[in-house]
Design a protein around this motif. Structure first.
Motif, PDB file in Angstrom:
ATOM      1  N   PRO A   1       0.869  -1.010  -0.176  1.00 49.60           N
ATOM      2  CA  PRO A   1      -0.037   0.019   0.174  1.00 49.60           C
ATOM      3  C   PRO A   1       0.912   1.141   0.123  1.00 49.60           C
ATOM      4  CG  PRO A   1       0.035  -0.770   2.208  1.00 49.60           C
ATOM      5  CD  PRO A   1       1.003  -2.085   1.334  1.00 49.60           C
ATOM      6  N   VAL A   2       0.358   2.335  -0.525  1.00 49.14           N
ATOM      7  CA  VAL A   2       0.867   3.530  -0.418  1.00 49.14           C
ATOM      8  C   VAL A   2      -0.002   4.439   0.604  1.00 49.14           C
ATOM      9  CG1 VAL A   2       1.105   5.683  -1.938  1.00 49.14           C
ATOM     10  CG2 VAL A   2       1.483   3.471  -2.913  1.00 49.14           C
ATOM     11  N   ALA A   3       0.622   5.190   1.442  1.00 50.65           N
ATOM     12  CA  ALA A   3       0.144   5.875   2.487  1.00 50.65           C
ATOM     13  C   ALA A   3       0.199   7.406   2.020  1.00 50.65           C
ATOM     14  CB  ALA A   3       0.942   5.948   4.023  1.00 50.65           C
ATOM     15  N   VAL A   4      -0.877   8.221   2.472  1.00 46.67           N
ATOM     16  CA  VAL A   4      -1.064   9.456   2.111  1.00 46.67           C
ATOM     17  C   VAL A   4      -0.832  10.076   3.115  1.00 46.67           C
ATOM     18  CG1 VAL A   4      -2.543  11.221   0.960  1.00 46.67           C
ATOM     19  CG2 VAL A   4      -2.398   9.054  -0.034  1.00 46.67           C
ATOM     20  N   ALA A   5       0.133  10.994   3.351  1.00 44.64           N
ATOM     21  CA  ALA A   5       0.400  11.687   4.631  1.00 44.64           C
ATOM     22  C   ALA A   5      -0.855  12.637   5.219  1.00 44.64           C
ATOM     23  CB  ALA A   5       1.716  12.465   4.530  1.00 44.64           C
ATOM     24  N   GLY A   6      -1.049  12.286   6.252  1.00 39.23           N
ATOM     25  CA  GLY A   6      -2.263  13.281   6.895  1.00 39.23           C
ATOM     26  C   GLY A   6      -3.701  12.761   6.820  1.00 39.23           C
ATOM     27  N   ALA A   7      -3.632  11.578   6.022  1.00 34.13           N
ATOM     28  CA  ALA A   7      -5.151  10.800   5.993  1.00 34.13           C
ATOM     29  C   ALA A   7      -5.442  10.130   7.302  1.00 34.13           C
ATOM     30  CB  ALA A   7      -5.062   9.691   4.934  1.00 34.13           C
ATOM     31  N   GLU A   8      -6.754  10.649   7.660  1.00 28.60           N
ATOM     32  CA  GLU A   8      -7.306  10.128   8.893  1.00 28.60           C
ATOM     33  C   GLU A   8      -8.795   9.237   8.682  1.00 28.60           C
ATOM     34  OE1 GLU A   8      -5.991  13.023  12.271  1.00 28.60           O
ATOM     35  OE2 GLU A   8      -7.194  14.089  10.752  1.00 28.60           O
ATOM     36  N   ARG A   9      -8.974   8.434   9.532  1.00 30.25           N
ATOM     37  CA  ARG A   9     -10.485   7.886   9.358  1.00 30.25           C
ATOM     38  C   ARG A   9     -11.713   8.893   9.193  1.00 30.25           C
ATOM     39  NH1 ARG A   9     -12.930   3.538  13.914  1.00 30.25           N
ATOM     40  NH2 ARG A   9     -14.928   3.359  12.772  1.00 30.25           N
ATOM     41  N   GLY A  10     -12.507   8.776   8.326  1.00 32.92           N
ATOM     42  CA  GLY A  10     -13.585   9.576   8.052  1.00 32.92           C
ATOM     43  C   GLY A  10     -13.248  10.700   6.939  1.00 32.92           C
ATOM     44  N   ASP A  11     -11.965  10.629   6.432  1.00 30.01           N
ATOM     45  CA  ASP A  11     -11.567  11.441   5.388  1.00 30.01           C
ATOM     46  C   ASP A  11     -12.090  10.850   4.229  1.00 30.01           C
ATOM     47  OD1 ASP A  11     -10.352  13.420   6.847  1.00 30.01           O
ATOM     48  OD2 ASP A  11      -8.413  12.571   6.638  1.00 30.01           O
ATOM     49  N   CYS A  12     -11.764  11.250   2.747  1.00 33.36           N
ATOM     50  CA  CYS A  12     -11.914  10.767   1.726  1.00 33.36           C
ATOM     51  C   CYS A  12     -10.746  10.553   0.806  1.00 33.36           C
ATOM     52  CB  CYS A  12     -13.289  11.572   0.977  1.00 33.36           C
ATOM     53  SG  CYS A  12     -13.430  11.047  -0.794  1.00 33.36           S
ATOM     54  N   LEU A  13     -10.437   9.679   0.216  1.00 33.85           N
ATOM     55  CA  LEU A  13      -9.487   9.714  -0.894  1.00 33.85           C
ATOM     56  C   LEU A  13      -9.651   9.561  -2.200  1.00 33.85           C
ATOM     57  CD1 LEU A  13      -6.296   9.361  -1.006  1.00 33.85           C
ATOM     58  CD2 LEU A  13      -6.598   7.082  -1.363  1.00 33.85           C
ATOM     59  N   ARG A  14      -9.350  10.696  -2.866  1.00 36.02           N
ATOM     60  CA  ARG A  14      -9.950  10.955  -4.251  1.00 36.02           C
ATOM     61  C   ARG A  14      -8.603  10.369  -5.312  1.00 36.02           C
ATOM     62  NH1 ARG A  14     -11.802  16.353  -7.693  1.00 36.02           N
ATOM     63  NH2 ARG A  14     -10.894  15.495  -9.638  1.00 36.02           N
ATOM     64  N   ILE A  15      -8.967   9.427  -6.055  1.00 35.90           N
ATOM     65  CA  ILE A  15      -7.897   8.919  -6.717  1.00 35.90           C
ATOM     66  C   ILE A  15      -8.352   9.357  -8.462  1.00 35.90           C
ATOM     67  CG2 ILE A  15      -6.874   6.523  -7.649  1.00 35.90           C
ATOM     68  CD1 ILE A  15      -8.906   6.297  -4.628  1.00 35.90           C
ATOM     69  N   ASP A  16      -7.394  10.115  -9.028  1.00 36.56           N
ATOM     70  CA  ASP A  16      -7.505  10.642 -10.265  1.00 36.56           C
ATOM     71  C   ASP A  16      -6.927   9.585 -11.286  1.00 36.56           C
ATOM     72  OD1 ASP A  16      -9.231  12.936 -10.317  1.00 36.56           O
ATOM     73  OD2 ASP A  16      -7.787  13.628  -8.977  1.00 36.56           O
ATOM     74  N   ILE A  17      -7.679   8.587 -11.872  1.00 35.70           N
ATOM     75  CA  ILE A  17      -6.665   7.848 -12.817  1.00 35.70           C
ATOM     76  C   ILE A  17      -6.421   8.417 -14.026  1.00 35.70           C
ATOM     77  CG2 ILE A  17      -6.913   5.490 -13.768  1.00 35.70           C
ATOM     78  CD1 ILE A  17      -9.415   5.093 -11.782  1.00 35.70           C
ATOM     79  N   GLU A  18      -5.122   9.080 -14.117  1.00 33.50           N
ATOM     80  CA  GLU A  18      -4.781   9.833 -15.069  1.00 33.50           C
ATOM     81  C   GLU A  18      -4.375   9.268 -16.393  1.00 33.50           C
ATOM     82  OE1 GLU A  18      -3.413  13.757 -12.528  1.00 33.50           O
ATOM     83  OE2 GLU A  18      -1.930  12.505 -13.131  1.00 33.50           O
ATOM     84  N   LYS A  19      -3.979   7.885 -16.183  1.00 36.25           N
ATOM     85  CA  LYS A  19      -3.238   7.305 -17.434  1.00 36.25           C
ATOM     86  C   LYS A  19      -3.155   5.970 -17.091  1.00 36.25           C
ATOM     87  CE  LYS A  19       0.711   7.533 -20.749  1.00 36.25           C
ATOM     88  NZ  LYS A  19       2.003   7.900 -21.213  1.00 36.25           N
ATOM     89  N   ILE A  20      -3.483   5.124 -18.013  1.00 35.53           N
ATOM     90  CA  ILE A  20      -3.284   3.503 -17.973  1.00 35.53           C
ATOM     91  C   ILE A  20      -2.471   2.952 -19.016  1.00 35.53           C
ATOM     92  CG2 ILE A  20      -4.563   1.256 -17.580  1.00 35.53           C
ATOM     93  CD1 ILE A  20      -6.901   2.667 -16.490  1.00 35.53           C
ATOM     94  N   GLU A  21      -1.253   2.368 -18.828  1.00 34.15           N
ATOM     95  CA  GLU A  21      -0.375   1.754 -19.858  1.00 34.15           C
ATOM     96  C   GLU A  21      -0.515   0.340 -19.675  1.00 34.15           C
ATOM     97  OE1 GLU A  21       3.298   4.555 -20.071  1.00 34.15           O
ATOM     98  OE2 GLU A  21       2.944   4.398 -18.121  1.00 34.15           O
ATOM     99  N   LEU A  22      -0.474  -0.181 -20.970  1.00 34.42           N
ATOM    100  CA  LEU A  22      -0.612  -1.895 -21.128  1.00 34.42           C
ATOM    101  C   LEU A  22       0.923  -2.214 -20.638  1.00 34.42           C
ATOM    102  CD1 LEU A  22      -2.290  -2.385 -24.650  1.00 34.42           C
ATOM    103  CD2 LEU A  22      -3.551  -2.052 -22.211  1.00 34.42           C
TER     104      LEU A  22
END
Length: 332
Positions: free
Chosen positions: A83-104
């Motif tokens: 897993p990748v940690a996002v600094a400052g993330a706490e229970r009750g927050d929301c993580l936004r994942i923008d899928i900018e590019k997908i390569e084969l």
């Protein structure tokens, strides 16, 4: 300024089949950073034979060797990077994942079914595995079967629409170690084919750091994923991970994964009973409409019946999925 990080798939950065809040992060990033994440797919027993001419990526081969040596435990069906940690993330927050590019990540993928799984296990109580070549330049794959004309098979070519079947954060700590098979409130094996390049996934944070992982690359899939696999293949994703404190204004009362495409807002329901999954997806869409468009719940309920499409996401992961599609511009 946001930073771009590169995370290769190695025996040290991959988990085989599990989410767990106790897994230490293999990388920590700041909110807004991009992570280029290499994800590989498939256990050793489904790899193509040497005579096929299809090449197993070295990263995947190294992971198979670690599994065989016992240094990488196999706990479930999917290889996930993180897993990748996002600094400052706490229970009750929301993580936004923008899928900018997908390569084969390979020039082939596979599809298979086996006894006791899938939507029709009683009709197909045997194993069948096929390897499917991929044309990276054309963004297509060529099936080894198709209609017969004058006794000659005409192989079918499908356009690719790659996405990650598994994207999730750490589950609540009380859940302990859970399989990657079942999607749940933390995300995981959503198998939602709408989550292609250019879309955004929102996940509720259950544990400090969020602890995002991804894998289970799919080259193309139909809604339902009925035989239990799509075009399973290696992919590399460019994910921008952004923390929205307190759940975020855009995602009020976020309890289940939600998503956004350039054209639609998407709610999701997840349950072993497909009827209950449908009710969850509908309730999530009603809540979203009430918050975003300030309609009453009754008005939102009627609007969903008039203008929102509800689709079966998948029927093969134990916990089934339904997703609602609200076209942008109608209300918000």
């Amino acid at each position: 300024m946001p930073t771009t990080h590169h995370l290769s798939a190695t025996p040290q950065t991959v988990r085989f089949g599990a989410f767990d809040a106790g897994f230490p992060p293999v990388l920590t990033v700041a909110s807004g950073d991009r992570v280029v994440m290499e994800c590989v797919s498939g256990p050793a027993e489904v790899m193509p034979p040497p005579e096929s001419g299809l090449t197993v990526p070295p990263a995947l081969q190294a992971i198979h060797e670690a599994v065989a040596a016992g240094t990488l435990p196999r706990l479930g069906p999917h290889l996930v990077t993180g897993p990748v940690a996002v600094a400052g993330a706490e229970r009750g927050d929301c993580l936004r994942i923008d899928i900018e590019k997908i390569e084969l990540g390979a020039d082939w993928g596979y599809n298979h079914f086996r006894p006791l799984v899938g939507t029709l296990p009683e009709d197909f109580p045997y194993r069948r595995l096929i390897h499917i070549p991929v044309d990276r330049a054309a963004q297509t794959c060529r099936l080894p079967f198709g209609p017969k004309r004058e006794g000659v098979v005409q192989p079918v070519t499908l356009p690719l629409a790659p996405f990650f079947g598994v994207m999730g954060v750490a589950p609540p700590e009380a859940w302990g170690s859970i399989s990657t098979k079942e999607p749940r409130a933390h995300g995981g094996n959503l198998d939602n084919k709408e989550l292609v390049e250019g879309t955004t996934l929102y996940l509720p944070v259950h544990h400090a750091g969020a602890l995002f992982s991804a894998g289970d690359g799919h080259g193309v899939q139909g809604d339902g994923e009925v035989c239990v696999t799509a075009l399973e293949m290696c992919l590399t994703g460019h994910f921008r991970l952004t923390l929205e404190k307190g759940g975020g204004v855009a995602q009020p009362a976020l309890r289940f994964p939600r998503a956004e495409t350039p054209t639609h807002f998407i709610s999701m329901g997840i349950h072993e009973d497909l009827d209950v999954a449908m009710k969850q997806a509908l309730r999530e869409m009603i809540a979203f409409i009430v918050a975003r468009a300030q309609l009453s719940a009754a008005e939102a309920y009627q609007f969903c019946s008039l203008a929102v499409d509800f689709r079966v996401t998948q029927t093969v992961n134990g916990e089934k999925g339904v997703h609602g599609m609200l076209r942008k511009g109608l209300l918000c």
